[in-house]
Design a protein around this motif. Structure first.
Motif, PDB file in Angstrom:
ATOM      1  N   LYS A   8       0.830  -1.208   0.000  1.00 49.95           N
ATOM      2  CA  LYS A   8       0.000   0.000   0.000  1.00 49.95           C
ATOM      3  C   LYS A   8       0.866   1.261   0.000  1.00 49.95           C
ATOM      4  O   LYS A   8       0.563   2.248  -0.679  1.00 49.95           O
ATOM      5  N   LEU A   9       1.935   1.223   0.783  1.00 51.72           N
ATOM      6  CA  LEU A   9       2.844   2.372   0.823  1.00 51.72           C
ATOM      7  C   LEU A   9       3.463   2.615  -0.549  1.00 51.72           C
ATOM      8  O   LEU A   9       3.515   3.760  -1.020  1.00 51.72           O
ATOM      9  N   ILE A  10       3.924   1.567  -1.195  1.00 55.03           N
ATOM     10  CA  ILE A  10       4.530   1.700  -2.519  1.00 55.03           C
ATOM     11  C   ILE A  10       3.518   2.257  -3.516  1.00 55.03           C
ATOM     12  O   ILE A  10       3.838   3.122  -4.351  1.00 55.03           O
ATOM     13  N   GLN A  11       2.271   1.785  -3.445  1.00 55.72           N
ATOM     14  CA  GLN A  11       1.215   2.296  -4.332  1.00 55.72           C
ATOM     15  C   GLN A  11       1.031   3.809  -4.163  1.00 55.72           C
ATOM     16  O   GLN A  11       0.877   4.538  -5.147  1.00 55.72           O
ATOM     17  N   GLN A  12       1.056   4.269  -2.914  1.00 52.98           N
ATOM     18  CA  GLN A  12       0.871   5.701  -2.648  1.00 52.98           C
ATOM     19  C   GLN A  12       2.031   6.526  -3.201  1.00 52.98           C
ATOM     20  O   GLN A  12       1.840   7.651  -3.678  1.00 52.98           O
ATOM     21  N   THR A  13       3.227   5.985  -3.143  1.00 46.55           N
ATOM     22  CA  THR A  13       4.390   6.734  -3.649  1.00 46.55           C
ATOM     23  C   THR A  13       4.396   6.828  -5.166  1.00 46.55           C
ATOM     24  O   THR A  13       5.085   7.673  -5.742  1.00 46.55           O
ATOM     25  N   GLN A  14       3.650   5.962  -5.834  1.00 47.53           N
ATOM     26  CA  GLN A  14       3.642   5.946  -7.298  1.00 47.53           C
ATOM     27  C   GLN A  14       2.649   6.921  -7.908  1.00 47.53           C
ATOM     28  O   GLN A  14       2.585   7.071  -9.122  1.00 47.53           O
ATOM     29  N   LYS A  15       1.887   7.607  -7.073  1.00 47.81           N
ATOM     30  CA  LYS A  15       0.975   8.630  -7.578  1.00 47.81           C
ATOM     31  C   LYS A  15       1.786   9.811  -8.102  1.00 47.81           C
ATOM     32  O   LYS A  15       2.878  10.095  -7.603  1.00 47.81           O
ATOM     33  N   GLY A  24      17.085   4.594  -2.718  1.00 50.26           N
ATOM     34  CA  GLY A  24      16.271   5.180  -3.772  1.00 50.26           C
ATOM     35  C   GLY A  24      14.874   5.577  -3.329  1.00 50.26           C
ATOM     36  O   GLY A  24      14.094   6.095  -4.134  1.00 50.26           O
ATOM     37  N   PHE A  25      14.548   5.334  -2.050  1.00 49.02           N
ATOM     38  CA  PHE A  25      13.223   5.729  -1.549  1.00 49.02           C
ATOM     39  C   PHE A  25      13.311   7.186  -1.096  1.00 49.02           C
ATOM     40  O   PHE A  25      13.771   7.483   0.004  1.00 49.02           O
ATOM     41  N   ASP A  26      12.883   8.110  -1.968  1.00 49.72           N
ATOM     42  CA  ASP A  26      13.045   9.527  -1.658  1.00 49.72           C
ATOM     43  C   ASP A  26      11.711  10.239  -1.451  1.00 49.72           C
ATOM     44  O   ASP A  26      11.670  11.467  -1.333  1.00 49.72           O
ATOM     45  N   GLN A  27      10.619   9.481  -1.406  1.00 51.64           N
ATOM     46  CA  GLN A  27       9.305  10.079  -1.161  1.00 51.64           C
ATOM     47  C   GLN A  27       9.185  10.450   0.319  1.00 51.64           C
ATOM     48  O   GLN A  27       9.426   9.626   1.204  1.00 51.64           O
ATOM     49  N   THR A  28       8.851  11.701   0.606  1.00 51.13           N
ATOM     50  CA  THR A  28       8.685  12.112   1.998  1.00 51.13           C
ATOM     51  C   THR A  28       7.514  11.355   2.612  1.00 51.13           C
ATOM     52  O   THR A  28       6.392  11.387   2.112  1.00 51.13           O
ATOM     53  N   THR A  29       7.783  10.650   3.698  1.00 53.45           N
ATOM     54  CA  THR A  29       6.775   9.835   4.376  1.00 53.45           C
ATOM     55  C   THR A  29       6.750  10.206   5.848  1.00 53.45           C
ATOM     56  O   THR A  29       7.796  10.224   6.507  1.00 53.45           O
ATOM     57  N   ALA A  30       5.566  10.523   6.358  1.00 57.23           N
ATOM     58  CA  ALA A  30       5.418  10.938   7.757  1.00 57.23           C
ATOM     59  C   ALA A  30       4.697   9.850   8.533  1.00 57.23           C
ATOM     60  O   ALA A  30       3.712   9.270   8.060  1.00 57.23           O
ATOM     61  N   PHE A  31       5.188   9.583   9.741  1.00 52.47           N
ATOM     62  CA  PHE A  31       4.660   8.495  10.561  1.00 52.47           C
ATOM     63  C   PHE A  31       4.090   9.060  11.863  1.00 52.47           C
ATOM     64  O   PHE A  31       4.705   9.913  12.506  1.00 52.47           O
ATOM     65  N   VAL A  74       3.309  14.412   0.429  1.00 56.58           N
ATOM     66  CA  VAL A  74       3.717  13.555   1.539  1.00 56.58           C
ATOM     67  C   VAL A  74       2.787  12.344   1.646  1.00 56.58           C
ATOM     68  O   VAL A  74       1.578  12.451   1.447  1.00 56.58           O
ATOM     69  N   VAL A  75       3.373  11.197   1.986  1.00 58.50           N
ATOM     70  CA  VAL A  75       2.587  10.020   2.336  1.00 58.50           C
ATOM     71  C   VAL A  75       2.477   9.990   3.861  1.00 58.50           C
ATOM     72  O   VAL A  75       3.493  10.055   4.561  1.00 58.50           O
ATOM     73  N   PHE A  76       1.254   9.923   4.375  1.00 56.51           N
ATOM     74  CA  PHE A  76       1.018   9.927   5.821  1.00 56.51           C
ATOM     75  C   PHE A  76       0.649   8.523   6.271  1.00 56.51           C
ATOM     76  O   PHE A  76      -0.274   7.907   5.731  1.00 56.51           O
ATOM     77  N   VAL A  77       1.359   8.018   7.280  1.00 60.50           N
ATOM     78  CA  VAL A  77       1.159   6.647   7.762  1.00 60.50           C
ATOM     79  C   VAL A  77       0.642   6.672   9.197  1.00 60.50           C
ATOM     80  O   VAL A  77       1.237   7.318  10.071  1.00 60.50           O
ATOM     81  N   PHE A  78      -0.464   5.964   9.434  1.00 58.81           N
ATOM     82  CA  PHE A  78      -1.101   5.938  10.746  1.00 58.81           C
ATOM     83  C   PHE A  78      -1.273   4.509  11.236  1.00 58.81           C
ATOM     84  O   PHE A  78      -1.306   3.565  10.456  1.00 58.81           O
ATOM     85  N   GLU A  79      -1.456   4.379  12.548  1.00 59.53           N
ATOM     86  CA  GLU A  79      -1.653   3.059  13.147  1.00 59.53           C
ATOM     87  C   GLU A  79      -2.980   2.442  12.731  1.00 59.53           C
ATOM     88  O   GLU A  79      -3.055   1.268  12.372  1.00 59.53           O
ATOM     89  N   GLY A  80      -4.076   3.220  12.845  1.00 59.68           N
ATOM     90  CA  GLY A  80      -5.395   2.667  12.582  1.00 59.68           C
ATOM     91  C   GLY A  80      -6.347   3.690  12.006  1.00 59.68           C
ATOM     92  O   GLY A  80      -6.031   4.887  11.922  1.00 59.68           O
ATOM     93  N   LYS A  81      -7.531   3.243  11.641  1.00 63.22           N
ATOM     94  CA  LYS A  81      -8.518   4.124  11.009  1.00 63.22           C
ATOM     95  C   LYS A  81      -9.041   5.188  11.962  1.00 63.22           C
ATOM     96  O   LYS A  81      -9.466   6.264  11.525  1.00 63.22           O
ATOM     97  N   ASP A  82      -9.042   4.899  13.276  1.00 61.51           N
ATOM     98  CA  ASP A  82      -9.517   5.889  14.245  1.00 61.51           C
ATOM     99  C   ASP A  82      -8.651   7.157  14.230  1.00 61.51           C
ATOM    100  O   ASP A  82      -9.111   8.229  14.637  1.00 61.51           O
ATOM    101  N   ASP A  83      -7.404   7.007  13.783  1.00 59.32           N
ATOM    102  CA  ASP A  83      -6.499   8.164  13.753  1.00 59.32           C
ATOM    103  C   ASP A  83      -6.880   9.171  12.668  1.00 59.32           C
ATOM    104  O   ASP A  83      -6.552  10.351  12.768  1.00 59.32           O
TER     105      ASP A  83
END
Length: 327
Positions: free
Chosen positions: A22-29, A83-90, A34-43
């Motif tokens: 899923k993360l890779i799919q988001q970076t290919q847009k 080579g992973f240069d997409q800004t990703t926030a956790f 920024v790609v934002f990564v969360f623990e769960g849907k409640d977040d």
């Protein structure tokens, strides 16, 4: 390794593989958002609106990692993947872990046990009274201040009552992790109702302690027993890591308390007579249930300064990186 452990390990690997995909799919847009990564849907309800207010647009690259462990594993793999240069926030909850060293330009760790503690913050209640219960005029100030003051009193009473029990959970965390998933869930779901009862009477919340923390081994004999003195020593150390006791208790334990407090504030305000808190009737049609509690409060929930600063710095970092991108 037992068959059950092997099966659990295999399921965890399969789940993580899906999350990584899923993360890779988001970076290919297209673009460099920024790609934002969360623990769960409640977040999502809590964080996404706050991200939008700082970035000027609603985030469209979101990954729900299905657990804190997966978020941290993604974070580690992103850092070591060439080579992973997409800004990703956790974004992760602190929980009982000491994760301050993980905080940085692209990782936000809550200063409280979890985001649920933001929802129970007195500032959340003050905004709810203003926006949902319409205590907005100058003449409403005494009622608003009285309600907030009472809420702080109730919150402190509840938090200090269950903090030793939360410390007991912290000290037994490794044993709890060894439980089967169903057993672990049942323990956490039933724990609060077995130690405390929260009730409302005549405009006041009462907290009835059903079982002291040093007696928990009587209903959980498979876990390590701790004396009252041992728990007090550990509690003092643990509490020193937070601003308030309400920041230190397990966030999900605060939600049933918060539901009772809010529902009864609304009920008191809606009364035509015999009110205990408010000086006059103000109609409020908000329905507070276990299901609706967090969605209802998502917008008014407290936003700590550290989160605001994190989002400002993250936005600045992204603007700089985008400016350096070749046309």
């Amino acid at each position: 390794m037992t068959k059950e452990d092997a099966s659990k390990y295999a399921r965890a690997r399969a789940t993580y593989a899906v999350v990584w995909a899923k993360l890779i799919q988001q970076t290919q847009k297209p673009g460099n958002d920024v790609v934002f990564v969360f623990e769960g849907k409640d977040d999502l309800r809590y964080y996404l609106s706050r991200i939008e207010s700082h970035f000027g647009k609603y985030p469209d690259r979101v990954v729900v990692a299905n657990g804190k462990e997966n978020v941290l594993k993604l974070r580690g793999d992103v850092k070591k993947t060439k080579g992973f240069d997409q800004t990703t926030a956790f974004f992760v909850d602190r929980d009982f872990d000491r994760l301050q060293d993980l905080s940085g330009e692209t990782t936000y760790v809550t200063p409280t046990y979890s985001i649920e503690n933001f929802f129970s913050n007195p500032k959340t209640i003050e905004r709810f009274l203003t926006e949902e219960m319409q205590l907005v005029d100058y003449e409403d100030t005494p009622d608003r201040e009285k309600a907030v003051s009472l809420y702080v009193e109730w919150l402190n009473l509840f938090s200090h009552s269950i903090l030793p029990h939360c410390v007991w959970l912290k000290l037994n965390a490794e044993k709890i992790l060894l439980l089967a998933e169903t057993e672990r869930k049942n323990l956490k779901d039933d724990f609060l109702s077995r130690i405390v009862n929260v009730r409302w009477l005549n405009g006041k919340i009462y907290v009835d302690l059903l079982l002291a923390a040093h007696m928990l081994h009587t209903i959980y004999p498979d876990f390590h027993p701790f004396t009252e003195n041992e728990l007090q020593v550990e509690m003092a150390k643990y509490k020193s890591e937070f601003n308030d006791a309400s920041d230190a208790v397990r966030g999900k334990f605060l939600l049933p308390f918060l539901k009772i407090a809010l529902a009864n504030l609304i009920e008191d305000s809606n009364r035509r007579e015999n009110r205990n808190i408010f000086s006059k009737r103000r109609r409020c049609v908000v329905q507070i249930t276990e299901v609706s509690l967090m969605p209802t409060l998502a917008r008014t929930a407290h936003t700590p300064n550290c989160l605001k600063e994190f989002l400002i710095k993250l936005n600045t970092l992204c603007n700089i990186q985008n400016a350096l991108q070749p046309n």
